[in-house]
Motif scaffolding. Structure first.
Motif, PDB file in Angstrom:
ATOM      1  N   SER A 136       0.827  -1.211   0.000  1.00  0.00           N
ATOM      2  CA  SER A 136       0.000   0.000   0.000  1.00  0.00           C
ATOM      3  C   SER A 136       0.859   1.258   0.000  1.00  0.00           C
ATOM      4  N   LEU A 137       1.938   1.242   0.773  1.00  0.00           N
ATOM      5  CA  LEU A 137       2.833   2.409   0.833  1.00  0.00           C
ATOM      6  C   LEU A 137       3.501   2.672  -0.511  1.00  0.00           C
ATOM      7  N   ILE A 138       3.883   1.622  -1.198  1.00  0.00           N
ATOM      8  CA  ILE A 138       4.498   1.784  -2.513  1.00  0.00           C
ATOM      9  C   ILE A 138       3.481   2.332  -3.506  1.00  0.00           C
ATOM     10  N   THR A 139       2.261   1.822  -3.433  1.00  0.00           N
ATOM     11  CA  THR A 139       1.189   2.303  -4.311  1.00  0.00           C
ATOM     12  C   THR A 139       0.898   3.777  -4.058  1.00  0.00           C
ATOM     13  N   GLU A 140       1.003   4.210  -2.782  1.00  0.00           N
ATOM     14  CA  GLU A 140       0.741   5.601  -2.410  1.00  0.00           C
ATOM     15  C   GLU A 140       1.956   6.499  -2.605  1.00  0.00           C
ATOM     16  N   ASN A 141       2.996   5.950  -3.259  1.00  0.00           N
ATOM     17  CA  ASN A 141       4.240   6.686  -3.522  1.00  0.00           C
ATOM     18  C   ASN A 141       4.892   7.195  -2.234  1.00  0.00           C
ATOM     19  N   LYS A 142       5.027   6.283  -1.276  1.00  0.00           N
ATOM     20  CA  LYS A 142       5.715   6.577  -0.017  1.00  0.00           C
ATOM     21  C   LYS A 142       6.872   5.597   0.146  1.00  0.00           C
ATOM     22  N   PRO A 143       7.891   5.742  -0.725  1.00  0.00           N
ATOM     23  CA  PRO A 143       8.985   4.768  -0.747  1.00  0.00           C
ATOM     24  C   PRO A 143       9.814   4.737   0.534  1.00  0.00           C
TER      25      PRO A 143
ATOM     26  N   ARG B 234      15.353   0.648  -3.085  1.00  0.00           N
ATOM     27  CA  ARG B 234      16.334   1.709  -2.831  1.00  0.00           C
ATOM     28  C   ARG B 234      17.046   2.173  -4.096  1.00  0.00           C
ATOM     29  N   LYS B 235      16.945   1.395  -5.164  1.00  0.00           N
ATOM     30  CA  LYS B 235      17.563   1.782  -6.437  1.00  0.00           C
ATOM     31  C   LYS B 235      16.629   2.616  -7.299  1.00  0.00           C
ATOM     32  N   THR B 236      15.366   2.711  -6.901  1.00  0.00           N
ATOM     33  CA  THR B 236      14.410   3.442  -7.735  1.00  0.00           C
ATOM     34  C   THR B 236      14.646   4.943  -7.662  1.00  0.00           C
ATOM     35  N   LYS B 237      14.245   5.627  -8.717  1.00  0.00           N
ATOM     36  CA  LYS B 237      14.381   7.080  -8.780  1.00  0.00           C
ATOM     37  C   LYS B 237      13.554   7.748  -7.695  1.00  0.00           C
ATOM     38  N   GLN B 238      12.353   7.202  -7.437  1.00  0.00           N
ATOM     39  CA  GLN B 238      11.465   7.787  -6.438  1.00  0.00           C
ATOM     40  C   GLN B 238      12.097   7.744  -5.042  1.00  0.00           C
ATOM     41  N   PHE B 239      12.710   6.608  -4.706  1.00  0.00           N
ATOM     42  CA  PHE B 239      13.326   6.481  -3.389  1.00  0.00           C
ATOM     43  C   PHE B 239      14.509   7.438  -3.243  1.00  0.00           C
ATOM     44  N   ARG B 240      15.386   7.437  -4.246  1.00  0.00           N
ATOM     45  CA  ARG B 240      16.595   8.277  -4.142  1.00  0.00           C
ATOM     46  C   ARG B 240      16.252   9.754  -4.077  1.00  0.00           C
ATOM     47  N   SER B 241      15.255  10.164  -4.856  1.00  0.00           N
ATOM     48  CA  SER B 241      14.845  11.570  -4.831  1.00  0.00           C
ATOM     49  C   SER B 241      14.248  11.937  -3.477  1.00  0.00           C
ATOM     50  N   ALA B 242      13.351  11.078  -2.969  1.00  0.00           N
ATOM     51  CA  ALA B 242      12.710  11.344  -1.686  1.00  0.00           C
ATOM     52  C   ALA B 242      13.729  11.335  -0.554  1.00  0.00           C
ATOM     53  N   ASN B 243      14.702  10.446  -0.627  1.00  0.00           N
ATOM     54  CA  ASN B 243      15.719  10.351   0.420  1.00  0.00           C
ATOM     55  C   ASN B 243      16.592  11.596   0.461  1.00  0.00           C
TER      56      ASN B 243
END
Length: 470
Positions: free
Chosen positions: A251-258, A289-298
Motif C-alpha cells: 500500500s505504501l508503494i502504491t501511495e508513492n511513499k517509498p 532503494r535503487k528506484t528514482k522515487q526512493f533516491r529523490s525522496a531520500n
C-alpha cells in the motif's frame, strides 16, 4: 454467559492485608486499592478471554496526571485483540519526583502480580508523550520490565541505558510530531547499544495513534520473544503478521511513499530473521532503494532534516537570549518566524509541509519548557514569564491561558494599555468565557474601566458593567 471473574481473598503478603475483589472482564475497572494502609489506587483491564488458570502478559500504562481509567481506555481495544492485561496507577504525577513515581509504580506492580497470574518475562510499560517518557525510565529501576511501548516520545534519558539491562523499545510517532526526529535519533542509539527496538511511523502529528499501531506494537513484543525462544513459536501468528506487513508495504508503494515502505521492509527483516527466511525482503529493499522515487525522496528528506535542525537551533538560541534580556523588541521576529512556518503549508512538497508542522510543535514545546523552568526558580522572574506568554500568543493564537496571564500581570503592574491590547487579541481569537474574565486575578480595577467593558461588549455582545458614553 456472565463475564465476571471473582477473585476471592487475594492475599497481599507485602501488606499483610486481604481484599475481596470482583472484576468484570472486558471492562476497565477503576479505584482498586493497592493496599488497606496505603491511599493509592489503580485501574485494571482484563481481556474477555482471561482465565485465572493461565498466565498473561501485562502492560502498565503511565499518565503523568494520574488518570488511570482514561489512559487505559486508549489501550483497551489493542489489549483485547492481543490478549494483554492492562493496569495504570491513579497516583503517578509529574509533580512527584522520579523516585516517588518509581515507588508508586513498584507498589502497583506488586499488587497486580498478587492479584492475577502474570508471565514474568512479559511485563511491559507504556504511555503517551510525558507518560511514555516516564514509562521508558521504568526498566532502569524495575528489573521486571522487559519492554516499553512509547507513543510520541523518545527514551527519556539515553545515558542511563545499559547493554547489561536491555529491553525491547517500541516507539510510535507521527511524521508531523516534533518528536519525530528525536525518535529517529533514539533508534540509532538503541541500535548502537544492540537493544531490540522498532519504530512505527504514521501519517499525523502529536496525537494518539490508531489502535492498529498499538496492537502491532504488542505483536512485535510477542515476535521478539518468539525469536529469542522465550515464547513458543506460533506459526499461524507469524505467518499472519508477516502477510499483514507485506500488505502494508504494498500500500505504501502504491501511495508513492517509498521511504516509509523501505523502513517497514527493514523492520521486517530484523523482526523475522530468526523466525523465517527473509531473503525476499532483502531483495525487495535493494530493488526499492535503487528506484528514482526512493533516491529523490531520500535526498529531499535529508536536506529537510538538516534545515530543520538549523531552525531549531535558532529558536533555542534566540528564545534563551530574549528571555534573559526581556527583549520585547524581538517579538516581531517571532511573528515573522511563524509566518514563514505558515508558508510551508502552501509548499508542493509534503516533506516541507511536515517540517513546518513539526517546527510549530517544537517551538510551542520549547516555550512550555522554558515557562516550567522559570516557574521553578526562586524567586519567580515574573517579567520573564510575561515575555514567554507573549511569545506563546504569537506561536499559538489559541493559547488562551497565556493571554489571560498577560492581562493579569499587566493589570498588576498597572500597564492597562498592554492589558487592553491582549484582552482584545484574546477575544478576537474566539475566547468566550466571560465569567473567567471578570474574576481574573489582579484585574479588580481594570475590569470596571469603561475601556475593558467596551471591548467585552464588542466581542461578547454583553458586558457586566455599563459603558457610559460622555
Amino acid at each position: 454467559m456472565k463475564k465476571t471473574v471473582l477473585l476471592l481473598l487475594l492475599f497481599f503478603s507485602f501488606f499483610g492485608t486481604a481484599q475481596k475483589i470482583v472484576i468484570k472482564k472486558g471492562a476497565v475497572i477503576d479505584g482498586i486499592k493497592v493496599g488497606d494502609t496505603i491511599p493509592e489506587t489503580f485501574a485494571i483491564y482484563l481481556p474477555t478471554a482471561f482465565e485465572i488458570t493461565k498466565k498473561w502478559p501485562v502492560l502498565f500504562v503511565y499518565d503523568t496526571q494520574g488518570r488511570g481509567k482514561r489512559v487505559l481506555s486508549m489501550f483497551r481495544e489493542a489489549a483485547e485483540e492481543q490478549g494483554f492485561i492492562l493496569a495504570a496507577s491513579n497516583n503517578i504525577n509529574d509533580s512527584l519526583s522520579l523516585s516517588q513515581n518509581v515507588l508508586v509504580s513498584s507498589r502497583m506492580f506488586n499488587a497486580v502480580f498478587a492479584m492475577v497470574p502474570i508471565q514474568k518475562n512479559r511485563v511491559y510499560t507504556g504511555g503517551y508523550t510525558e507518560g511514555a517518557r516516564l514509562a521508558s525510565l521504568m526498566p532502569t529501576f524495575i528489573k521486571q520490565v522487559k519492554g516499553v511501548i512509547a507513543c510520541g516520545s523518545p527514551v527519556a534519558n539515553s545515558e542511563v541505558l545499559s547493554s547489561k539491562n536491555p529491553f525491547h523499545f517500541i516507539g510510535i510517532v507521527g511524521v508531523e510530531d516534533y518528536n519525530y526526529t528525536a525518535m529517529l535519533a533514539t533508534e540509532k542509539v538503541l541500535n548502537k547499544l544492540r537493544f531490540p527496538n522498532n519504530l512505527l511511523v504514521f501519517q499525523g502529528g502529536q496525537e494518539w495513534p490508531e489502535t492498529a499501531y498499538i496492537s502491532k506494537a504488542m505483536e512485535l513484543l510477542n515476535l521478539g520473544l518468539m525469536a529469542k525462544g522465550e515464547l513458543p513459536k506460533d506459526e499461524a501468528f507469524i505467518d499472519k503478521t508477516y502477510r499483514n506487513s507485506l500488505g502494508e508495504i504494498s500500500s505504501l508503494i502504491t501511495e508513492n511513499k517509498p521511504l516509509l515502505a523501505d523502513r517497514l521492509l527493514r523492520e521486517m527483516m530484523e523482526n523475522y530473521r530468526l523466525l523465517r527466511n527473509v531473503d525476499s525482503l532483502k531483495m525487495s529493499s535493494k530493488t526499492l532503494r535503487k528506484t528514482k522515487q526512493f533516491r529523490s525522496a531520500n535526498r529531499t528528506l535529508n536536506s529537510i532534516f538538516f534545515r530543520e535542525s538549523l531552525i531549531k537551533e535558532d529558536y533555542v538560541y534566540y528564545l534563551e537570549e530574549d528571555v534573559l534580556t526581556y527583549n520585547y523588541n524581538n517579538l516581531g521576529w517571532w511573528k515573522y518566524q511563524m509566518e514563514k512556518l505558515q508558508e510551508y503549508e502552501k509548499k508542493p512538497s509534503i516533506y516541507e509541509k511536515q517540517m513546518g508542522r513539526r517546527l510549530k510543535g517544537f517551538v510551542n514545546a520549547l516555550i512550555a519548557d522554558n515557562i516550567d523552568i522559570v516557574k521553578a526558580e526562586t524567586p519567580v522572574d515574573e517579567e520573564a514569564l510575561n515575555f514567554l506568554w507573549m511569545v506563546n500568543t504569537i506561536t499559538d493564537a489559541k493559547s488562551y491561558q497565556s493571554y489571560l496571564n498577560i492581562i493579569s500581570y499587566s493589570a498588576k503592574i498597572e500597564d492597562y494599555g498592554t492589558a487592553l491590547f491582549y484582552l482584545e487579541e484574546l477575544l478576537k481569537n474566539g475566547y468566550t468565557d466571560q465569567a473567567t474574565l471578570y474574576s481574573l486575578e489582579h484585574t479588580a480595577l481594570f475590569r470596571i474601566m469603561p475601556e475593558f467593558n467596551k471591548v467585552v461588549a464588542k466581542y461578547l455582545k454583553d458586558a457586566r458593567y455599563d459603558v457610559i458614553e460622555e
